[in-house]
Each structure stands twice: as C-alpha cells, then as structure tokens.
Design a protein around this motif. Structure first.
Motif, short mmCIF file in Angstrom:
data_model
loop_
_atom_site.label_atom_id
_atom_site.label_comp_id
_atom_site.label_asym_id
_atom_site.label_seq_id
_atom_site.Cartn_x
_atom_site.Cartn_y
_atom_site.Cartn_z
N TRP A 32 20.63 6.66 10.39
CA TRP A 32 21.54 5.78 11.10
C TRP A 32 22.88 6.46 11.36
O TRP A 32 23.54 6.20 12.37
N GLN A 33 23.26 7.39 10.45
CA GLN A 33 24.50 8.13 10.67
C GLN A 33 24.35 9.14 11.80
O GLN A 33 25.28 9.36 12.58
N ILE A 34 23.16 9.75 11.90
CA ILE A 34 22.91 10.68 13.01
C ILE A 34 22.96 9.93 14.33
O ILE A 34 23.58 10.38 15.31
N ALA A 35 22.31 8.76 14.37
CA ALA A 35 22.31 7.95 15.59
C ALA A 35 23.73 7.50 15.94
O ALA A 35 24.13 7.51 17.12
N LEU A 36 24.50 7.12 14.92
CA LEU A 36 25.87 6.67 15.15
C LEU A 36 26.74 7.81 15.67
O LEU A 36 27.59 7.61 16.54
N ALA A 37 26.52 9.01 15.14
CA ALA A 37 27.29 10.17 15.59
C ALA A 37 27.00 10.46 17.07
O ALA A 37 27.92 10.72 17.86
N LYS A 38 25.71 10.40 17.43
CA LYS A 38 25.35 10.61 18.83
C LYS A 38 25.95 9.53 19.73
O LYS A 38 26.44 9.80 20.83
N TYR A 39 25.90 8.32 19.23
CA TYR A 39 26.45 7.18 19.98
C TYR A 39 27.95 7.38 20.22
O TYR A 39 28.45 7.13 21.34
N LEU A 40 28.68 7.81 19.22
CA LEU A 40 30.13 8.00 19.35
C LEU A 40 30.45 9.09 20.37
O LEU A 40 31.42 8.98 21.12
N VAL A 41 29.63 10.14 20.41
CA VAL A 41 29.85 11.21 21.38
C VAL A 41 29.66 10.68 22.80
O VAL A 41 30.45 10.96 23.70
N ILE A 42 28.61 9.88 22.99
CA ILE A 42 28.35 9.29 24.32
C ILE A 42 29.47 8.33 24.71
O ILE A 42 29.93 8.32 25.85
N PHE A 43 29.90 7.52 23.75
CA PHE A 43 31.00 6.59 24.00
C PHE A 43 32.27 7.34 24.40
O PHE A 43 32.95 6.96 25.37
N VAL A 44 32.59 8.40 23.68
CA VAL A 44 33.78 9.19 23.98
C VAL A 44 33.68 9.80 25.38
O VAL A 44 34.66 9.81 26.14
#
Length: 400
Positions: free
Chosen positions: A231-243
């Motif tokens: 879930w942390q890996i997914a969240l990290a990817k999500y934050l990059v896309i959001f940024v």
C-alpha cells in the motif's frame, strides 16, 4: 514510502513524454498557440478589412445616392460589364465579391410608404463573407438613413417624433456587474475547461509509465521484492501522479500570467489582462487549492487503469475514452443559465468548473466551496482506496 516516491519522481523527470505533457505543453506550447492564434486572427481580419473590395451594380439609375456612397467608400472598386445572367458566375470566379441588384421600383415603393428591397448577391460560403458584409453594411445603413430623412421631411415629421412613435418607452439599462464579473461570466467556464484538461493530460502519461510501464520494463517484480508494504508503494506512485497533474495546471496558471504580461499587448489581449489583474492573491491561491481534489481523483483513476492494463496500448485504450467522460461535465458549466447551487454543487467535475468560474468572477460563495471541496475529496479518497486495493491483488497486477 518516501524513498519509492523520490525514486519514481526522479525516473519520471527523465522521461521525455512527461516533460512534454507536464512542463512544455502547459507552459510554452499552449500559451503560444493561444496567443499566436489571437494575433494572426487579428492580422488576417485587419488585412481583409483593408484590401480592395470589388463590386458590381445592376440598376444603378434606380438609387444614385447609394452609388455615390459606394464610390466614396474606402478601398471599394467597381467592376462594370456584369450582367444579370452572369451574377453567380462572376462571384464564383471572384471577378467581384458582391453584386448590388437595385430594382426599378425603389423610388415608387418608397413614395407609396412601402419598404424598398435592394438585393445583395455574395457567396456566403466564402471564408471572407462575414467581413465583406460587415464592410458594406455601414454604407447601406447610411443610404437608408438618407432616405429616411427625405421621407420624413416630405411628410412633415421630425426624426424625434418618429423615434417617439416607434418606441414611446425607453429602458435605461444599468448593470451592477463590474468588468471582472462580466469577464468571468464570458470566459470563466472556458478557463475551467482548460485547467481541468491540463490536470488530466499532466497526470495521464506519468500514470501509464508508473503502472503498465513498469510491467513492460519488468521492473515491477523487483520493486515488489523490497521490504515495503504494497500500500505504501501504491501510495508513493499515486503521489507522483498527483504531483505531475497538479504541477501541470500550476505551471499553466503561472505561464498564462507571465505570457500575458509579456505579450498581452502584442496579441491584443491588453483589456483581458487588465481585468485578470483585478484577481487578488487570495483568489489565485483559492483557484490552485480548488484544483487539488480534481488532480487527486484523476491520479487515482489513472493509476487504477494503469495497474489493470496488460500493456501500454491497452492502457491508452482505457484512458482515451475517459477524456470524453471528463469533457461532458466540464462543458455543462458552459451552458447559459447554469449556476452554482446546492444541486450543481453535488455533480462531480461540473461543480468544480462552476466554482472556478465563480471564483474568477469574484462572486464565489465559500459555503459552496467547502461543500464542493469536501465532496470531491471524499471521491478522491474512495478512488485512492480502490487503486490501492487493486495494487494489492496479484490477479490484477499480473493479469495475462
């Protein structure tokens, strides 16, 4: 998680597609295209208005006053020898742009108190048809005014009496809207449209690269072997896309402001920039804050698509129709009479577009802002939960 975030962000910054769609497109290409379009439109219109307009007259003896006005017209050139039977051919061959056909009974009709009809032949399918008629209309209006004065004097009626009889009640319209409100009403919906499209385009390619891109490069398995919860890996990817999505729209806002100041007068947008300068710093901050939940939703949805897709082509096939799903609610904000109320505040994307429009007008009700921001944030959290849930499922991650 933050190590993965830094790693993904670094890799993404090296990708040409990301640089083009996140930085180059919103900051340079789009503003230059919009400014260039406005500039060249103005140049073409000015050129067409100044070029010589060729015309022919059939029945010139029936309205000599109109013939004199045409002869005095700036950059008007009369072409003789055009007969009744060759009007269409002469216009299609561009020997003349238009033909005035004046019937023999013009004066008799006016004397009887009836309207006289002068036929104007032109090619309405021509690219310059609107400019041609625009140039001719003032001369026709001037001729009509001359005939009006003559007929009124013959009947002993003053122009003031005529205006009083035709329109005995006059409405003195007084709008309380200032320039900013009028500008926001006219252009606010369009600005919201571009901002939301910028968010989507800025998040789309990073999302595809961080999901299905890793599958095609065979680096996803290596990443999953690290002792980090999924879930942390997914969240990290999500934050990059959001940024990436948020950065695209942020750069677009800054770029439009900078280019507007530098080239506003050059592209004939001085008045628009003068109005935009009335938007305060707080309003700009609110505008940036308002787009954040939209960027969060797009990031989660695009990450889910990228995780699910088998390959890059399949991911593009899923993402491309999503643009239409986004455009339709945004276009709803452009419908005349569509206003921000409690009903429209609950419609995703449309509510954000209407809020941006009201924010630009300077008439935003911050009660609606709180409701829109909160409801959109709930949707974003739901979409994020779904993306993380799918990332934890191996039958989705390694779908064959």
């Amino acid at each position: 998680m933050w190590l993965v975030f830094k790693k993904e962000l670094l890799e993404l910054s090296r990708d040409r597609k990301t640089l083009i769609f996140t930085i180059l497109l919103p900051t340079l290409i789009i503003p230059l295209l919009m400014g260039g379009f406005a500039y060249f439109t103005k140049v073409v219109v000015q050129k067409r208005m100044a070029e010589t307009l060729t015309y022919a007259v059939i029945g010139e003896a029936n309205a000599p006053e109109l013939i004199d006005l045409l002869a005095q017209g700036k950059n008007f050139k009369r072409v003789d020898g055009i007969g009744q039977e060759e009007i269409n051919a002469a216009i299609r061959d561009e020997r003349v742009r238009l033909v005035f056909e004046i019937p023999h009974n013009v004066q008799q009709q006016l004397a009887k108190g009836k309207k006289a009809v002068i036929r104007l032949h032109y090619n309405s399918a021509s690219s310059v048809a609107r400019i041609v008629t625009k140039r001719v209309q003032p001369l026709i209006d001037k001729y009509s005014e001359q005939m009006q004065k003559l007929l009124l004097s013959e009947r002993g009626i003053s122009k003031e009496d005529l205006e009083w009889l035709i329109n005995p009640i006059e409405v003195d319209k007084h709008s309380i809207a200032d320039k900013r409100e009028r500008f926001g009403e006219q252009a606010g919906g369009l600005i919201a449209y571009f901002l939301i499209i910028f968010i989507f385009s800025g998040a789309m390619y990073p999302a595809l690269d961080l999901g299905v891109g890793e599958k095609e490069r065979d680096t996803l398995e290596t990443l999953l072997l690290n002792p980090i919860p999924r879930w942390q890996i997914a969240l990290a990817k999500y934050l990059v896309i959001f940024v990436s999505g948020f950065l695209a729209v942020l750069l677009a806002i800054v770029s439009v402001g900078v280019w507007g100041v530098l080239l506003g007068q050059a592209v004939f947008m001085g008045k628009a920039m003068e109005i935009m300068q009335t938007v305060g710093v707080i309003d700009l901050v609110m505008l940036i804050v308002m787009v954040m939940p939209i960027a969060a939703i797009f990031a989660a949805i695009l990450l889910s698509i990228s995780i699910y897709a088998r390959n890059f082509k399949e991911a593009q096939n899923y993402s491309s129709p999503l643009i239409m799903v986004i455009i339709i609610p945004v276009m709803a904000a452009l419908i005349p009479g569509m206003e921000l109320d409690w009903a429209t505040a609950m419609v995703p994307i449309t509510n954000m577009a209407l809020a941006i429009k009201e924010l630009i007008k300077g008439t935003i009700d911050y009660t609606y802002v709180a409701a829109i921001f909160g409801s959109t944030l709930v949707l974003a959290m739901g979409a994020l939960w779904f993306a993380v849930h799918w990332f934890n499922r191996e039958d989705v991650l390694f779908r064959t």
